[in-house]
Scaffold this motif. Structure first.
Motif, PDB file in Angstrom:
ATOM      1  N   UNK A  92       0.729  -1.294  -0.102  1.00 12.72           N
ATOM      2  CA  UNK A  92       0.112  -0.042   0.043  1.00 12.72           C
ATOM      3  C   UNK A  92       0.758   1.417   0.058  1.00 12.72           C
ATOM      4  N   UNK A  93       2.133   1.076  -0.480  1.00  9.94           N
ATOM      5  CA  UNK A  93       3.067   2.327  -0.305  1.00  9.94           C
ATOM      6  C   UNK A  93       3.227   2.969  -1.848  1.00  9.94           C
ATOM      7  N   UNK A  94       4.201   3.460  -2.091  1.00 12.19           N
ATOM      8  CA  UNK A  94       4.520   3.914  -3.537  1.00 12.19           C
ATOM      9  C   UNK A  94       4.653   3.209  -4.622  1.00 12.19           C
ATOM     10  N   UNK A  95       5.357   1.813  -4.437  1.00 13.14           N
ATOM     11  CA  UNK A  95       5.407   1.024  -5.458  1.00 13.14           C
ATOM     12  C   UNK A  95       4.012   0.414  -5.681  1.00 13.14           C
ATOM     13  N   UNK A  96       3.276   0.291  -4.635  1.00 14.75           N
ATOM     14  CA  UNK A  96       1.844  -0.295  -5.042  1.00 14.75           C
ATOM     15  C   UNK A  96       1.042   0.908  -5.587  1.00 14.75           C
TER      16      UNK A  96
ATOM     17  N   UNK B 198       3.692  -0.807   7.165  1.00 15.52           N
ATOM     18  CA  UNK B 198       3.891  -0.074   5.987  1.00 15.52           C
ATOM     19  C   UNK B 198       2.931   0.741   6.314  1.00 15.52           C
ATOM     20  N   UNK B 199       3.462   2.309   5.764  1.00 15.07           N
ATOM     21  CA  UNK B 199       2.689   3.444   5.918  1.00 15.07           C
ATOM     22  C   UNK B 199       1.870   3.440   4.456  1.00 15.07           C
ATOM     23  N   UNK B 200       0.588   3.439   4.588  1.00 23.68           N
ATOM     24  CA  UNK B 200      -0.466   3.392   3.534  1.00 23.68           C
ATOM     25  C   UNK B 200      -0.232   4.725   2.666  1.00 23.68           C
ATOM     26  N   UNK B 201       0.119   4.797   1.604  1.00 27.90           N
ATOM     27  CA  UNK B 201      -0.149   6.015   0.530  1.00 27.90           C
ATOM     28  C   UNK B 201      -1.424   6.499   0.460  1.00 27.90           C
ATOM     29  N   UNK B 202      -1.504   7.905   0.922  1.00 29.22           N
ATOM     30  CA  UNK B 202      -2.775   8.387   0.945  1.00 29.22           C
ATOM     31  C   UNK B 202      -3.496   8.656  -0.662  1.00 29.22           C
ATOM     32  N   UNK B 203      -2.737   8.403  -1.553  1.00 30.99           N
ATOM     33  CA  UNK B 203      -3.041   8.650  -2.978  1.00 30.99           C
ATOM     34  C   UNK B 203      -3.722   7.597  -3.557  1.00 30.99           C
ATOM     35  N   UNK B 204      -3.569   6.410  -2.889  1.00 30.38           N
ATOM     36  CA  UNK B 204      -4.298   5.074  -3.446  1.00 30.38           C
ATOM     37  C   UNK B 204      -5.497   5.324  -4.090  1.00 30.38           C
ATOM     38  N   UNK B 205      -6.185   4.710  -5.179  1.00 22.83           N
ATOM     39  CA  UNK B 205      -7.296   5.144  -5.678  1.00 22.83           C
ATOM     40  C   UNK B 205      -8.250   3.990  -5.607  1.00 22.83           C
ATOM     41  N   UNK B 206      -7.966   3.021  -4.856  1.00 25.74           N
ATOM     42  CA  UNK B 206      -9.071   1.849  -4.414  1.00 25.74           C
ATOM     43  C   UNK B 206      -8.452   1.570  -2.970  1.00 25.74           C
ATOM     44  N   UNK B 207      -9.655   0.714  -2.206  1.00 25.89           N
ATOM     45  CA  UNK B 207      -9.578   0.642  -0.868  1.00 25.89           C
ATOM     46  C   UNK B 207      -8.500  -0.173  -0.266  1.00 25.89           C
ATOM     47  N   UNK B 208      -8.082  -0.170   0.873  1.00 27.99           N
ATOM     48  CA  UNK B 208      -7.058  -1.064   1.292  1.00 27.99           C
ATOM     49  C   UNK B 208      -8.079  -2.015   2.096  1.00 27.99           C
ATOM     50  N   UNK B 209      -7.890  -3.341   1.688  1.00 28.45           N
ATOM     51  CA  UNK B 209      -8.650  -4.214   2.187  1.00 28.45           C
ATOM     52  C   UNK B 209      -8.317  -5.317   3.472  1.00 28.45           C
ATOM     53  N   UNK B 210      -7.037  -4.605   3.905  1.00 31.96           N
ATOM     54  CA  UNK B 210      -6.653  -5.307   5.084  1.00 31.96           C
ATOM     55  C   UNK B 210      -5.088  -5.228   5.127  1.00 31.96           C
ATOM     56  N   UNK B 211      -4.732  -6.475   5.625  1.00 32.73           N
ATOM     57  CA  UNK B 211      -3.022  -6.736   5.606  1.00 32.73           C
ATOM     58  C   UNK B 211      -2.709  -7.765   4.636  1.00 32.73           C
TER      59      UNK B 211
END
Length: 168
Positions: free
Chosen positions: A11-15, A40-53
């Motif tokens: 969920x970081x920059x590469x993701x 991992x610090x979640x990138x605030x600019x992700x365009x889909x939701x973080x589903x978990x770990x």
């Protein structure tokens, strides 16, 4: 054409870059969501939701089938979690992709660009055999021929009705 569902581990920059690349490409794929690596610090600019770990990948694959899993992690920091994700994907027979290289290049390009055009090396756990592909092709041709044969009277009737009721 039905879009292929993918999930991205990380969920970081590469993701985020991987998700953006998938969205921009001409192939029909859809990012369903992300699974974050531990700590991992979640990138605030992700365009889909973080589903978990990432540790929840097995449970997620038990509930929903994905066409591919992108493992967008750093081999040194997240190597153990990445290895476990590979094992889970292999157990489920889910295709997965790993980053082609930890290094980013200014001028150098792969000798065979199509092999890793998106920066990932793609793997499959189950490969169909030549005989299976041939059998599927025969099945497809036979079924489509049967459907055409069954529908041909209806299609001829529609064509005749159009001809009789209009000028063409």
């Amino acid at each position: 054409d039905v879009p292929k569902d993918v999930v991205i581990l990380g969920a970081g920059p590469l993701a985020r870059l991987t998700g953006g690349s998938i969205r921009r490409e001409k192939k029909r794929r859809k990012v369903i969501g992300y699974l974050a690596f531990p700590g991992e610090e979640v990138d605030a600019r992700l365009r889909s939701e973080v589903l978990g770990e990432v540790s929840e990948l097995e449970a997620l694959l038990s509930k929903q089938a994905f066409d591919e899993v992108y493992i967008a992690g750093h081999a040194v920091r997240e190597g153990d979690a990445m290895q476990e994700a590979v094992r889970v994907c292999e157990r489920f027979g889910t295709p997965f992709a790993l980053p082609a290289s930890e290094f980013r290049f200014q001028r150098a390009r792969p000798a065979f660009p199509k092999a890793m055009a998106d920066g990932y090396v793609h793997y499959v756990s189950v490969e169909s055999k030549r005989a299976q592909r041939a059998l599927k092709r025969v099945f497809d041709v036979l079924v489509s021929s049967a459907v055409i044969a069954v529908l041909s009277p209806l299609l001829l009737g529609v064509a005749l009705a159009i001809k009789l009721t209009s000028r063409g």
